[in-house]
Design a protein around this motif. Structure first.
Motif, PDB file in Angstrom:
ATOM      1  N   HIS A  21       4.110   1.593   2.589  1.00 29.13           N
ATOM      2  CA  HIS A  21       5.337   2.450   2.046  1.00 29.13           C
ATOM      3  C   HIS A  21       4.749   3.915   2.465  1.00 29.13           C
ATOM      4  N   LEU A  22       5.415   4.724   3.190  1.00 25.89           N
ATOM      5  CA  LEU A  22       5.024   6.062   3.694  1.00 25.89           C
ATOM      6  C   LEU A  22       5.851   7.296   3.036  1.00 25.89           C
ATOM      7  N   SER A  23       5.689   7.662   1.850  1.00 31.30           N
ATOM      8  CA  SER A  23       6.439   8.637   1.373  1.00 31.30           C
ATOM      9  C   SER A  23       6.709   9.966   2.004  1.00 31.30           C
ATOM     10  N   GLY A  24       7.365  10.721   1.680  1.00 33.72           N
ATOM     11  CA  GLY A  24       7.554  12.108   2.237  1.00 33.72           C
ATOM     12  C   GLY A  24       7.224  13.314   1.214  1.00 33.72           C
ATOM     13  N   GLY A  25       7.658  14.605   1.837  1.00 32.84           N
ATOM     14  CA  GLY A  25       7.485  15.589   0.963  1.00 32.84           C
ATOM     15  C   GLY A  25       7.609  16.746   2.017  1.00 32.84           C
ATOM     16  N   HIS A  26       7.753  18.084   1.385  1.00 34.82           N
ATOM     17  CA  HIS A  26       7.786  19.472   2.212  1.00 34.82           C
ATOM     18  C   HIS A  26       6.729  20.222   2.148  1.00 34.82           C
ATOM     19  N   ALA A  27       6.056  20.344   0.841  1.00 41.73           N
ATOM     20  CA  ALA A  27       5.318  21.139   0.785  1.00 41.73           C
ATOM     21  C   ALA A  27       3.866  21.181   1.308  1.00 41.73           C
ATOM     22  N   PRO A  28       3.234  22.405   1.542  1.00 38.79           N
ATOM     23  CA  PRO A  28       1.981  22.468   2.368  1.00 38.79           C
ATOM     24  C   PRO A  28       0.743  21.393   2.132  1.00 38.79           C
ATOM     25  N   GLY A  29       0.557  20.999   0.995  1.00 41.28           N
ATOM     26  CA  GLY A  29      -0.247  19.861   0.571  1.00 41.28           C
ATOM     27  C   GLY A  29      -0.055  18.436   1.228  1.00 41.28           C
ATOM     28  N   MET A  30       1.203  18.200   1.839  1.00 38.89           N
ATOM     29  CA  MET A  30       1.658  17.157   2.582  1.00 38.89           C
ATOM     30  C   MET A  30       0.655  16.939   3.866  1.00 38.89           C
ATOM     31  N   LYS A  31       0.135  18.172   4.237  1.00 38.69           N
ATOM     32  CA  LYS A  31      -0.435  17.981   5.825  1.00 38.69           C
ATOM     33  C   LYS A  31      -1.667  17.231   5.766  1.00 38.69           C
ATOM     34  N   GLN A  32      -2.363  17.351   4.527  1.00 36.38           N
ATOM     35  CA  GLN A  32      -3.579  16.484   4.417  1.00 36.38           C
ATOM     36  C   GLN A  32      -3.376  14.832   4.744  1.00 36.38           C
ATOM     37  N   LEU A  80       1.021  -1.200   0.138  1.00 33.38           N
ATOM     38  CA  LEU A  80      -0.097  -0.018   0.145  1.00 33.38           C
ATOM     39  C   LEU A  80       1.157   1.208   0.091  1.00 33.38           C
ATOM     40  N   ILE A  81       0.604   2.315  -0.858  1.00 37.87           N
ATOM     41  CA  ILE A  81       1.065   3.605  -0.951  1.00 37.87           C
ATOM     42  C   ILE A  81       0.058   4.484  -0.731  1.00 37.87           C
ATOM     43  N   PRO A  82      -0.136   5.295   0.390  1.00 38.42           N
ATOM     44  CA  PRO A  82      -1.060   6.182   0.537  1.00 38.42           C
ATOM     45  C   PRO A  82      -0.290   7.671   0.352  1.00 38.42           C
ATOM     46  N   LEU A  83      -1.090   8.547  -0.289  1.00 38.57           N
ATOM     47  CA  LEU A  83      -0.385   9.906  -0.693  1.00 38.57           C
ATOM     48  C   LEU A  83      -1.376  10.920  -0.302  1.00 38.57           C
ATOM     49  N   PRO A  84      -0.904  12.148  -0.238  1.00 40.42           N
ATOM     50  CA  PRO A  84      -1.815  13.437  -0.317  1.00 40.42           C
ATOM     51  C   PRO A  84      -2.494  13.541  -1.585  1.00 40.42           C
ATOM     52  N   ASP A  85      -3.384  14.480  -1.645  1.00 38.18           N
ATOM     53  CA  ASP A  85      -3.839  14.809  -2.986  1.00 38.18           C
ATOM     54  C   ASP A  85      -2.666  15.372  -4.036  1.00 38.18           C
ATOM     55  N   HIS A  86      -1.966  16.208  -3.313  1.00 38.95           N
ATOM     56  CA  HIS A  86      -0.829  16.883  -4.140  1.00 38.95           C
ATOM     57  C   HIS A  86       0.340  17.233  -3.165  1.00 38.95           C
ATOM     58  N   ASP A  87       1.410  17.491  -3.465  1.00 41.61           N
ATOM     59  CA  ASP A  87       2.737  17.910  -3.071  1.00 41.61           C
ATOM     60  C   ASP A  87       3.764  16.982  -2.399  1.00 41.61           C
ATOM     61  N   PHE A  88       3.311  15.658  -2.589  1.00 36.58           N
ATOM     62  CA  PHE A  88       4.428  14.661  -2.240  1.00 36.58           C
ATOM     63  C   PHE A  88       5.591  14.482  -2.987  1.00 36.58           C
ATOM     64  N   ASP A  89       6.616  14.003  -2.544  1.00 37.68           N
ATOM     65  CA  ASP A  89       7.743  14.010  -2.998  1.00 37.68           C
ATOM     66  C   ASP A  89       7.862  13.061  -4.358  1.00 37.68           C
ATOM     67  N   THR A  90       8.408  13.262  -5.422  1.00 36.18           N
ATOM     68  CA  THR A  90       8.408  12.591  -6.575  1.00 36.18           C
ATOM     69  C   THR A  90       9.319  11.307  -6.427  1.00 36.18           C
ATOM     70  N   THR A  91      10.512  11.588  -5.836  1.00 43.05           N
ATOM     71  CA  THR A  91      11.587  10.477  -5.691  1.00 43.05           C
ATOM     72  C   THR A  91      11.175   9.406  -4.662  1.00 43.05           C
ATOM     73  N   GLU A  92      10.713  10.021  -3.675  1.00 42.09           N
ATOM     74  CA  GLU A  92      10.310   9.046  -2.567  1.00 42.09           C
ATOM     75  C   GLU A  92       9.011   8.071  -2.944  1.00 42.09           C
TER      76      GLU A  92
END
Length: 261
Positions: free
Chosen positions: A98-109, A9-21
């Motif tokens: 697998h839990l990817s990261g990211g920096h931008a504001p959309g990650m908070k969702q 399983l790979i959960p993600l936010p709607d936007h702003d997640f890290d491309t590589t991760e």
């Protein structure tokens, strides 16, 4: 679908997640023969942080070309375009998350989701593999086990985005992109250290690059394994992290296989 295929399983936010991760890990899992399912809060098809897809004054620290290529391929996959919702996650359908990261504001969702934290708790209770990179480690850190009153990573050995590197990224880019590299008031490593508590550790790997007197980053990949938990710091670590994740799943299968007399 082969019964021996692992379900990841790979959960993600709607936007702003890290491309590589997200994409490099996905590519490694698919190449290993794993079946991958994506999840978003409402089932919306997600999109990565657009500033990582190209370079330029307002696109500092972009993803590498191979990661961008992997992302383009990932976005054409059937699974990526048909995510389930966080609420529809049934851990009985999956072997690992697998839990990817990211920096931008959309990650908070995604990082703040109580629903997703509950699902991660379910994975931990079932002793299934949990992998996290960079800001993705905040999800298990914020996942509290009611039986103990502590985070599920309490007492564990976990790596994450190093404090000096997060400071460096923010201080060297704020005049171009504002607070995008300061996702929360509390730095990521600080929150992880609070979550693991006095009996846990948060190794950074060997630091070689220095900025303004601070040890900022290592130029060699660094991945930490602690039981059913695998963690890494940032995009540089992802290829090794993903292959470690694959190996750990195979090891878990071998360990759980019935023995014959």
């Amino acid at each position: 679908m082969p019964s021996s295929s692992f379900q990841v399983l790979i959960p993600l936010p709607d936007h702003d997640f890290d491309t590589t991760e997200s994409a490099v890990a996905w590519q490694t899992f698919v190449n290993a023969g794993f079946q991958v399912t994506f999840a978003t809060e409402t089932g919306r098809v997600p999109a990565c942080d657009p500033k990582l897809l190209d370079s330029g004054f307002f696109n500092p620290l972009p993803a590498g070309l191979e990661a961008v290529s992997a992302y383009r391929t990932m976005t054409t996959s059937t699974e990526f375009n048909a995510p389930i919702t966080y609420r529809d996650i049934d851990i009985n359908d999956f072997d690992a998350i697998h839990l990817s990261g990211g920096h931008a504001p959309g990650m908070k969702q995604y990082l703040d989701s109580a629903v997703l934290q509950q699902r991660v708790l379910d994975f931990a209770k079932a002793d299934k593999l949990i992998g996290a990179v960079c800001h993705g480690t905040l999800i298990p850190a914020r996942t509290v086990d009611p039986a103990t009153g502590h985070s599920i990573i309490r007492g564990r050995r976990v790596t994450t985005l190093p404090l000096p590197l997060e400071k460096w990224a923010f201080r060297t880019t704020w005049f171009r992109v504002g607070r995008r590299y300061r996702t929360y008031w509390k730095y990521t490593e600080t929150e992880i250290r609070d979550a693991v508590g006095p009996d846990g550790t948060v190794p950074r790997g060997e630091t070689k690059f220095r900025w303004a007197g601070l040890a900022v980053a290592d130029d060699a990949p660094f991945v930490v394994e602690d039981g059913n938990f695998v963690s890494a710091r940032y995009p540089l670590d992802v290829p090794v992290y993903a292959t470690t994740f694959v190996r750990k799943l195979h090891e878990q299968k071998q360990d759980s296989a019935p023995t014959t007399a």
